[in-house]
Scaffold this active site. Structure first.
Site, PDB file in Angstrom:
ATOM      1  N   ARG A 148       0.827  -1.208   0.000  1.00  0.00           N
ATOM      2  CA  ARG A 148       0.000   0.000   0.000  1.00  0.00           C
ATOM      3  C   ARG A 148       0.862   1.260   0.000  1.00  0.00           C
ATOM      4  O   ARG A 148       0.518   2.263  -0.615  1.00  0.00           O
ATOM      5  CB  ARG A 148      -0.925  -0.017   1.227  1.00  0.00           C
ATOM      6  CG  ARG A 148      -1.854   1.171   1.351  1.00  0.00           C
ATOM      7  CD  ARG A 148      -2.756   1.050   2.568  1.00  0.00           C
ATOM      8  NE  ARG A 148      -3.811   0.070   2.383  1.00  0.00           N
ATOM      9  CZ  ARG A 148      -3.875  -1.107   2.962  1.00  0.00           C
ATOM     10  NH1 ARG A 148      -2.901  -1.490   3.779  1.00  0.00           N
ATOM     11  NH2 ARG A 148      -4.868  -1.930   2.741  1.00  0.00           N
ATOM     12  N   TYR A 149       1.962   1.238   0.739  1.00  0.00           N
ATOM     13  CA  TYR A 149       2.860   2.395   0.849  1.00  0.00           C
ATOM     14  C   TYR A 149       4.157   2.080   0.110  1.00  0.00           C
ATOM     15  O   TYR A 149       4.596   0.929   0.078  1.00  0.00           O
ATOM     16  CB  TYR A 149       3.166   2.688   2.320  1.00  0.00           C
ATOM     17  CG  TYR A 149       1.950   3.026   3.150  1.00  0.00           C
ATOM     18  CD1 TYR A 149       1.410   4.311   3.134  1.00  0.00           C
ATOM     19  CD2 TYR A 149       1.343   2.061   3.956  1.00  0.00           C
ATOM     20  CE1 TYR A 149       0.301   4.624   3.907  1.00  0.00           C
ATOM     21  CE2 TYR A 149       0.236   2.372   4.726  1.00  0.00           C
ATOM     22  CZ  TYR A 149      -0.278   3.654   4.699  1.00  0.00           C
ATOM     23  OH  TYR A 149      -1.379   3.961   5.458  1.00  0.00           O
ATOM     24  N   ARG A 200       7.207   0.091   2.181  1.00  0.00           N
ATOM     25  CA  ARG A 200       6.973  -1.053   3.057  1.00  0.00           C
ATOM     26  C   ARG A 200       5.866  -1.936   2.512  1.00  0.00           C
ATOM     27  O   ARG A 200       4.986  -1.470   1.792  1.00  0.00           O
ATOM     28  CB  ARG A 200       6.653  -0.605   4.479  1.00  0.00           C
ATOM     29  CG  ARG A 200       5.478   0.348   4.608  1.00  0.00           C
ATOM     30  CD  ARG A 200       5.624   1.164   5.895  1.00  0.00           C
ATOM     31  NE  ARG A 200       4.535   2.075   6.150  1.00  0.00           N
ATOM     32  CZ  ARG A 200       4.459   3.303   5.649  1.00  0.00           C
ATOM     33  NH1 ARG A 200       5.385   3.739   4.821  1.00  0.00           N
ATOM     34  NH2 ARG A 200       3.453   4.095   5.976  1.00  0.00           N
ATOM     35  N   CYS A 225      -4.655 -17.492  14.096  1.00  0.00           N
ATOM     36  CA  CYS A 225      -4.240 -16.782  15.304  1.00  0.00           C
ATOM     37  C   CYS A 225      -4.417 -17.688  16.521  1.00  0.00           C
ATOM     38  O   CYS A 225      -5.234 -18.607  16.507  1.00  0.00           O
ATOM     39  CB  CYS A 225      -5.095 -15.528  15.508  1.00  0.00           C
ATOM     40  SG  CYS A 225      -5.028 -14.327  14.150  1.00  0.00           S
ATOM     41  N   CYS A 274      -9.971 -12.021  17.899  1.00  0.00           N
ATOM     42  CA  CYS A 274     -10.611 -10.821  18.432  1.00  0.00           C
ATOM     43  C   CYS A 274     -11.958 -10.640  17.739  1.00  0.00           C
ATOM     44  O   CYS A 274     -12.056 -10.771  16.517  1.00  0.00           O
ATOM     45  CB  CYS A 274      -9.727  -9.606  18.201  1.00  0.00           C
ATOM     46  SG  CYS A 274      -8.059  -9.774  18.869  1.00  0.00           S
ATOM     47  N   CYS A 309     -12.011  -8.022  14.844  1.00  0.00           N
ATOM     48  CA  CYS A 309     -10.915  -8.122  13.869  1.00  0.00           C
ATOM     49  C   CYS A 309     -11.313  -7.581  12.496  1.00  0.00           C
ATOM     50  O   CYS A 309     -12.351  -7.948  11.946  1.00  0.00           O
ATOM     51  CB  CYS A 309     -10.493  -9.581  13.739  1.00  0.00           C
ATOM     52  SG  CYS A 309      -9.181  -9.852  12.527  1.00  0.00           S
ATOM     53  N   ARG A 344      -9.802  -8.285   9.794  1.00  0.00           N
ATOM     54  CA  ARG A 344      -9.581  -9.331   8.779  1.00  0.00           C
ATOM     55  C   ARG A 344     -10.389 -10.584   9.114  1.00  0.00           C
ATOM     56  O   ARG A 344     -10.017 -11.685   8.731  1.00  0.00           O
ATOM     57  CB  ARG A 344      -8.094  -9.669   8.687  1.00  0.00           C
ATOM     58  CG  ARG A 344      -7.237  -8.559   8.094  1.00  0.00           C
ATOM     59  CD  ARG A 344      -5.868  -9.062   7.645  1.00  0.00           C
ATOM     60  NE  ARG A 344      -5.101  -7.982   7.062  1.00  0.00           N
ATOM     61  CZ  ARG A 344      -4.004  -7.438   7.607  1.00  0.00           C
ATOM     62  NH1 ARG A 344      -3.543  -7.908   8.746  1.00  0.00           N
ATOM     63  NH2 ARG A 344      -3.371  -6.445   7.013  1.00  0.00           N
ATOM     64  N   ASP A 367     -12.239  -0.457  12.643  1.00  0.00           N
ATOM     65  CA  ASP A 367     -12.536  -0.521  11.208  1.00  0.00           C
ATOM     66  C   ASP A 367     -13.963  -1.006  10.967  1.00  0.00           C
ATOM     67  O   ASP A 367     -14.620  -1.550  11.860  1.00  0.00           O
ATOM     68  CB  ASP A 367     -11.530  -1.454  10.525  1.00  0.00           C
ATOM     69  CG  ASP A 367     -10.114  -0.921  10.601  1.00  0.00           C
ATOM     70  OD1 ASP A 367      -9.908   0.250  10.233  1.00  0.00           O
ATOM     71  OD2 ASP A 367      -9.223  -1.676  11.047  1.00  0.00           O
ATOM     72  N   ASP A 426      -7.898   3.971   9.454  1.00  0.00           N
ATOM     73  CA  ASP A 426      -7.604   3.398   8.141  1.00  0.00           C
ATOM     74  C   ASP A 426      -8.749   3.759   7.217  1.00  0.00           C
ATOM     75  O   ASP A 426      -9.898   3.369   7.449  1.00  0.00           O
ATOM     76  CB  ASP A 426      -7.451   1.877   8.231  1.00  0.00           C
ATOM     77  CG  ASP A 426      -5.999   1.452   8.382  1.00  0.00           C
ATOM     78  OD1 ASP A 426      -5.223   1.721   7.447  1.00  0.00           O
ATOM     79  OD2 ASP A 426      -5.664   0.878   9.420  1.00  0.00           O
ATOM     80  N   LYS A 457      -3.649   5.196   6.055  1.00  0.00           N
ATOM     81  CA  LYS A 457      -3.980   5.717   7.368  1.00  0.00           C
ATOM     82  C   LYS A 457      -4.028   7.245   7.372  1.00  0.00           C
ATOM     83  O   LYS A 457      -3.261   7.895   6.663  1.00  0.00           O
ATOM     84  CB  LYS A 457      -2.951   5.242   8.393  1.00  0.00           C
ATOM     85  CG  LYS A 457      -2.981   3.743   8.653  1.00  0.00           C
ATOM     86  CD  LYS A 457      -1.896   3.338   9.630  1.00  0.00           C
ATOM     87  CE  LYS A 457      -2.018   1.852   9.972  1.00  0.00           C
ATOM     88  NZ  LYS A 457      -1.819   0.986   8.797  1.00  0.00           N
TER      89      LYS A 457
END
Length: 350
Positions: free
Chosen positions: A91-92, A95, A104, A108, A111, A113, A274, A311, A318
């Site tokens: 995206r950037y 990085r 995981c 959560c 989450c 995702r 999100d 985001d 961001k």
């Protein structure tokens, strides 16, 4: 609950005293839709006598998760729009995310995702896909930092982590490798000498971003696991999500940020939640979040100040949730400016 085994089903939640027997059928509908795992460490942290326990709220499934609002989306931050090869999000410019695994140790309930992780999700990338991802990183000299996320990369064995670090270590233009994880909090015993050693590569600086949202998560065991990383020369930063019923209180946020600093973890990001499906019961308004973060300014040291970010839906990156990047338009709508200077509606209109 069997010692050492995560809680995964509605029946196990009932047996562990985390869900009322009358709610089992409703909760089973949630567990059939979204992944559930509560580690023994987290289960022990939950106060069964507190119906509003902030640890339980993060991990115990709730029937509210089956309510989806119009603005929510399966890929709320637009990973897919910036994925040139499987396992990579670019995206950037300087990085990339390397998503080596999509499982995981805990899941959560908020989450972003949640449509991609867990047994029903994308799974671990194949050796061929990992080869293609590493090749992509090697062929793009602008990539200075690789961020391992997913899923939680610390569920990989030390052998697998060492292999990935060795391959990244051979790419000269990659200087920083960052891991995003909950493991030091939810399975602190996993952070042993072998895992710590696996995170290091010659010529690279390793960062670990620890995800925790409430000060009770930073137990003595979690702090000791973090110390094993930090004492080995690994830099740690924090990331948290601002969540209704968990940390939407200035005193709780202050205690959390102080706990990070006491553990030698630099507060880094405080995320506005999100627009993931079934998470509206966690979301505060932008104004509420801004007021909470403003309250930290006069309450805690500058060392304890995270950056409050949003985001931008659609994959636009961001934005710091301050006057310069977000403006109210009325009716609960905003204009958010991304890092390129482009403006976007929040929530998105379609």
């Amino acid at each position: 609950m069997t010692a050492g085994r995560p809680i995964r089903t509605a029946r196990e939640l009932v047996d562990a005293g985390l869900v009322a027997p009358a709610a089992e059928e409703a909760v089973a509908r949630v567990t059939s839709r979204y992944a559930v795992a509560i580690s023994p460490t987290i289960a022990d942290l939950i106060d069964r006598q507190d119906t509003g326990d902030p640890i339980a709220r993060q991990f115990v499934p709730d029937i509210a998760e089956l309510t989806q609002t119009p603005e929510e989306r399966a890929d709320p931050i637009g990973d897919g729009a910036h994925s040139p090869v499987s396992g990579i999000v670019h995206r950037y410019p300087d990085r990339v995310l390397l998503k080596a695994v999509h499982v995981c140790p805990v899941y959560c309930r908020f989450c972003f995702r949640r449509e991609m992780v867990g047994p029903q999700g994308l799974g671990t990338i194949t050796p061929a896909e990992l080869d293609a991802a590493i090749t992509y990183i090697a062929e793009h000299s602008e990539i200075w930092e690789v961020i391992l996320t997913g899923g939680d990369p610390f569920v990989l064995s030390p052998r697998r982590l060492h292999e990935i670090m060795e391959r990244l270590g051979a790419i000269d233009h990659v200087k920083i490798v960052r891991f995003h994880t909950r493991v030091p909090v939810v399975e602190p015993g996993r952070v042993d000498a072998e895992l710590v050693q696996a995170l290091k590569a010659s010529g690279k600086t390793t960062y670990v971003a620890l995800h925790a949202n409430h000060p009770r998560e930073l137990t003595p065991e979690a702090r000791a696991a973090s110390a094993r990383l930090i004492d080995a020369g690994i830099v740690m930063v924090s990331q948290s999500v601002l969540l209704k019923g968990v940390n939407d209180d200035a005193a709780v946020l202050a205690e959390l940020m102080r706990a990070f600093v006491e553990t030698r973890i630099k507060p880094y990001y405080l995320h506005h939640p999100d627009l993931a499906p079934g998470t509206s019961h966690f979301r505060l308004t932008i104004e509420e979040g801004q007021a909470l973060v403003a309250a930290l300014r006069g309450r805690v040291s500058g060392l304890c100040q995270p950056t409050y970010i949003l985001d931008i839906p659609g994959g636009h990156g961001k934005a710091v949730v301050g006057a310069s990047t977000i403006a109210a338009e009325g009716g609960g709508c905003y204009t958010v400016t991304d890092f390129r200077g482009n403006e976007h509606a929040y929530p998105p209109s379609g």
